[in-house]
Scaffold this motif. Structure first.
Motif, short mmCIF file in Angstrom:
data_model
loop_
_atom_site.label_atom_id
_atom_site.label_comp_id
_atom_site.label_asym_id
_atom_site.label_seq_id
_atom_site.Cartn_x
_atom_site.Cartn_y
_atom_site.Cartn_z
N ALA A 137 0.84 -1.42 0.06
CA ALA A 137 0.08 0.00 0.11
C ALA A 137 0.90 0.78 -0.24
O ALA A 137 0.77 2.31 -0.40
CB ALA A 137 -1.19 0.07 1.07
N THR B 221 1.27 4.21 -2.86
CA THR B 221 0.67 6.02 -2.82
C THR B 221 1.54 6.73 -2.75
O THR B 221 1.72 7.64 -3.27
CB THR B 221 0.47 6.01 -0.98
OG1 THR B 221 -0.48 5.19 -0.38
CG2 THR B 221 0.37 7.51 -0.70
N GLU B 222 3.16 6.39 -2.64
CA GLU B 222 4.19 7.21 -3.19
C GLU B 222 3.73 7.28 -4.70
O GLU B 222 4.51 7.93 -5.49
CB GLU B 222 5.59 6.50 -3.07
CG GLU B 222 5.41 6.25 -0.82
CD GLU B 222 6.57 6.29 -0.61
OE1 GLU B 222 6.90 6.29 0.66
OE2 GLU B 222 7.78 5.41 -1.28
N GLU C 38 1.58 7.00 -6.78
CA GLU C 38 0.35 7.75 -7.63
C GLU C 38 0.80 9.55 -7.20
O GLU C 38 0.02 9.84 -7.56
CB GLU C 38 -0.75 7.28 -6.49
CG GLU C 38 -1.74 5.89 -7.18
CD GLU C 38 -2.60 5.45 -6.30
OE1 GLU C 38 -3.11 4.63 -7.77
OE2 GLU C 38 -3.13 5.66 -5.81
N ALA C 39 1.18 9.90 -5.93
CA ALA C 39 1.95 10.43 -5.29
C ALA C 39 2.33 11.20 -7.22
O ALA C 39 2.79 12.36 -6.71
CB ALA C 39 2.34 10.40 -4.67
#
Length: 280
Positions: A222, A226-227, A229-230
């Motif tokens: 996860a 998150t990273e 997509e950021a």
């Protein structure tokens, strides 16, 4: 359909007739079906060449040591997942001894290019001799070695890449204190629109993030999502060919740090994620 008029050309190839020659000539017979429509030029373009991952892995000239690693690394499945084609420009992040680098080189062929990246720490610690020997092999003539840090893996003038792959090194960014945002941004910039970044790593327990980076050599899936997509990427695909639901995720994922498990054929649960740079 051609009108039946005297002195008009009648191109009936099947009958071998030419244009009518005079006023007394009989009109040509009409064809039994309508002329075939001209194909759309777009439909006549050759389909992209496909590589055969199974044949690549089965090549007679692969090193015996690489073959021994195949059972746990499943290279044919990885190549299939990456959708490689001859002529592509691809990069192997954290190449180590170059196991994946060579597979990529075989897949993209002599018209393609593979950038094999290793940081100085990895090379000086354990990989330099093996990596240098790997890149010297004739099959890797299309490989460009990059001794660069993970936070800045590519030169500024690198041509747009089609694929980047990171096999079992993203977790190391934690204990190595790598600026992961800078790394992800650099990969994003190096890829062409529509290009992909494939990350393979050992799963950490839910909620652990990158805390197990050094002790267990794992990272939470996860967190990686998150990273990335950021950084602007879109998660577009996952694969399960390295999954192991029985993994308790509380032991060291490095095979040489857990030799009893490795000898028994027990390996860590691994996620395989594809992130795409938006665009055509």
């Amino acid at each position: 359909m051609l009108p039946v008029e005297s002195c008009r050309p009648a191109l009936l190839l099947a009958l071998g007739l030419a244009a009518c020659s005079g006023a007394g000539s009989a009109p040509p017979a009409e064809p039994s079906s309508s002329p075939t429509a001209k194909p759309d030029p777009a439909d006549t373009q050759p389909a992209p060449a496909q590589v055969d991952p199974v044949a690549i892995v089965a090549a007679d000239d692969r090193d015996p040591a690489d073959r021994e690693s195949d059972a746990r690394r499943k290279p044919a499945e990885l190549l299939e997942f990456m959708r490689l084609a001859p002529g592509m420009k691809v990069a192997d992040i954290g190449a180590g001894f170059g196991y994946t680098t060579e597979l990529l080189a075989r897949a993209v062929g002599p018209t393609g290019t593979v950038y094999s990246q290793n940081p100085t720490f990895v090379l000086d610690k354990f990989a330099r001799e093996g990596w240098d020997a790997r890149l010297a092999k004739p099959v890797n003539a299309n490989v460009v070695g990059l001794e660069r840090e993970f936070g800045d893996p590519f030169p500024a003038d690198i041509e747009p890449l089609d694929r980047v792959v990171n096999v079992l090194f993203y977790h190391d960014f934690g204990w190595m204190k790598i600026d992961r945002a800078a790394h992800d941004a650099d990969v994003f910039a190096a890829l062409r629109p529509g290009g992909t970044y494939v990350i393979v790593d050992s799963s950490a327990a839910a909620g652990h993030g990158i805390a197990d980076s050094e002790s267990l050599h794992r990272v939470e899936e996860a967190l990686v999502i998150t990273e990335l997509e950021a950084a602007g990427f879109t998660l577009t695909s996952r694969a399960d060919f390295l999954r192991d639901p029985s993994d308790t995720r509380d032991w060291n994922a490095l095979p040489w740090r857990s030799p009893e498990r490795a000898e028994a054929g027990e390996f860590s649960d691994k996620f395989v994620l594809e992130f795409t740079k938006p665009g055509a």
